[in-house]
Scaffold this active site. Sequence first.
Site, short mmCIF file in Angstrom:
data_model
loop_
_atom_site.label_atom_id
_atom_site.label_comp_id
_atom_site.label_asym_id
_atom_site.label_seq_id
_atom_site.Cartn_x
_atom_site.Cartn_y
_atom_site.Cartn_z
N GLU A 92 10.87 -9.38 -10.12
CA GLU A 92 10.57 -10.80 -10.39
C GLU A 92 10.80 -11.14 -11.85
OE1 GLU A 92 6.60 -11.39 -8.75
OE2 GLU A 92 7.47 -11.83 -6.80
N GLU B 117 10.62 -8.84 -0.59
CA GLU B 117 9.18 -9.07 -0.45
C GLU B 117 8.97 -10.32 0.38
OE1 GLU B 117 6.58 -9.24 -3.87
OE2 GLU B 117 7.76 -7.71 -4.91
C1 BGP Z 1 4.75 -10.32 -6.10
C2 BGP Z 1 4.76 -8.98 -6.76
C3 BGP Z 1 4.13 -7.88 -6.00
C4 BGP Z 1 3.02 -8.29 -5.06
C5 BGP Z 1 3.22 -9.64 -4.41
C6 BGP Z 1 2.02 -10.20 -3.71
O1 BGP Z 1 4.68 -11.32 -7.05
O2 BGP Z 1 6.09 -8.56 -7.02
O3 BGP Z 1 3.80 -6.87 -6.90
O4 BGP Z 1 1.80 -7.97 -5.46
O5 BGP Z 1 3.67 -10.61 -5.31
O6 BGP Z 1 1.14 -10.74 -4.65
P1 BGP Z 1 -0.39 -10.44 -4.68
O7 BGP Z 1 -0.50 -8.96 -4.73
O8 BGP Z 1 -0.90 -11.08 -5.89
O9 BGP Z 1 -0.94 -11.00 -3.44
#
Ligand code: BGP
Length: 481
Positions: free
Chosen positions: A178, A370
Site C-alpha cells: 500500500e 487483499e
Molecule cells: C491493509 C493492510 C493490511 C491489513 C488490512 C486490513 O491496509 O495492508 O496489513 O491489516 O489493511 O486492515 P485492518 O487490519 O486494519 O483491519
Amino acid sequence: MTDPTTTHRPFPADFLWGGATAANQIEGAHDVGGKGVSIQDVLPRGLAGPRTQHPTPDNLKLEAVDFYHRYAEDIALFAEMGFSVFRFSIAWSRIFPHGDDELPSEEGLAFYDRVLDELDKHGIEPLVTISHYETPLALAEKYNGWVSRELIGFYERYVRVLFDRYGHRVKYWLTFNEINSVLHAPFMSGGIATPKEELPRRDLFQAVHHELVASALATKIAHETVPGIQVGCMVIAMPLYPLTPDPADALAVMHADHANLMFGDVHVRGAYPGYALRHLRENGIELDITDEDRELLTHTVDFVSFSYYMSLCETADPERRKAGEGNIMGGVPNPTLQASEWGWQIDPTGLRIVLNQFWDRWQKPLFIVENGLGAKDELVVVDGRPTVRDDYRVAYLNDHLVQVGEAIADGVHVLGYTTWGCIDLVSASTAQLSKRYGFIYVDRDDDGEGTLARYRKQSFHWYTDVIRSQGATLERGDGSS
Ligand code: BGP
C-alpha cells in the site's frame, strides 16, 4: 454482447487463488532468531494509538498468532483449501535487525527458506511483499525513515539479498505494501518518526519520491538478477464516487483520485504525471530529484497489485466533508451502502469498477492481493468440533468474487486473488485480534489469552469449494451459480 458461458465461468485455469498475510501481523517471535525491533513493535494500538518507547507486553503483535513456529501446520491448512498462492511478507528486521547493518542475519534468512520449503512441498506459489509496514525501528529513529535518501541504499542492500537468496524460487514480488498509504500514515507506512501534524509537506513528498525510486530500483535489480521474475507495485484501491451530480463534486473526485493514482502512474509509466508536477509546483514543494532518479523510475513494474475493502464518496462542500473526518483516506460515507462493524463500507461493485479503471488506465495484469471482511466471530461447537458460522464473511467474499468474474468477463486481465488474513491475525489499524478475517480461527483474544489452537470456520469449507470449482460454486445475485 456477453457470452453467458464466459460470465458464469470466467476464471481462467491458471488463475491464482489464495490468501494474504504480513509478517508483523502473524509471525510473533519478535525477539527470536536475532530479529531486531520493528516500528510495529512500538505500536501496541496500531494506527489508533500513540507509539511507545519500547515494545510493551500489551502489544499483541509481539506474539501475534505464532506463525513463526506454526508455519508448517498453517501452510498445510492452506493447502487443504487448495491454495495455489500464498502472500506473506519478509520482516526486514529479521534480515537486517537495524536496517543499516552491513551483513544480513543468516538465522533470519533461514526462517524464510523453511517457509518456502513448506510451500514448495504443497505446490503453493509464494507471493512476497518486501516491505509491509514493518521498517526496522532504528531506520525511523536514526534517519527519520523514508524522508532520508539513505533509505534507498539500505533497501537496495536488503532486496539484493532477497533476490539472490530466493529469486530462483519466488516469481511474484511486491515492493511496498500500500505504497500510497504513506500520505496518510507516515510512521506506519514510511517509518517517518516526525509526528504527522508536524511533518512538512516537502518532507512527506520527498519520502514518497524516495520510496518510488527504491521501488523502481528493486524492479531493475530483480530483472537483472532473475529472468522471468515478476515485480509489482501494491496500492490501496478505493473507488471514489461524487456525493452529488454537482460538477464540483466530480472535480473533487478527480483530485482525490489523482493523489492515489499517481503512485500507479509512476510505477507503470516511469515518470511523474503532469497533474502531480502541477500539485508540487503550486504548493511550493521543491523536491530533490536527480537525473539518476529519473532514469531509475523508467524501470517499470510487470503487474499492478492492490488491496480493496471499500469505496467512499467525495464532495467539494466543506460542510458535508465534515462527515468524513476521521477516515484515514479522507472522503465521506456513501448513504447507499452498509458498513462493517468497523465502519468500512461494503461495495462489491466497486471492485469491478476499480479493476476496469486500472486495466483501462495501465493495461498491466492486475492482482487483487487483499480483500476481506474484518468481523467479530463466535466460536461454537458443531458435531463435536469448534467452528465459526461466518455466513457474513462468506457473503462478503462471494459477492466480491462475483464482481471479479464480471471484470474478467469485461476483458480485464486478473492474475489472481488473495483474501486478506486467510488465518486470523492482528489488525493493522487497531492492533486487535477480535477484528478477524480468517478462514481459520485462532484461539487468542484481545487480552492475549488463548491456546493459539487453529479451527476451520464455515468459510474454510466454502472457499475450498470455490477454488476446487474454479469459481463455479459462487452464487450470483440472480440466484444462479
Ligand atoms: C491493509 C493492510 C493490511 C491489513 C488490512 C486490513 O491496509 O495492508 O496489513 O491489516 O489493511 O486492515 P485492518 O487490519 O486494519 O483491519
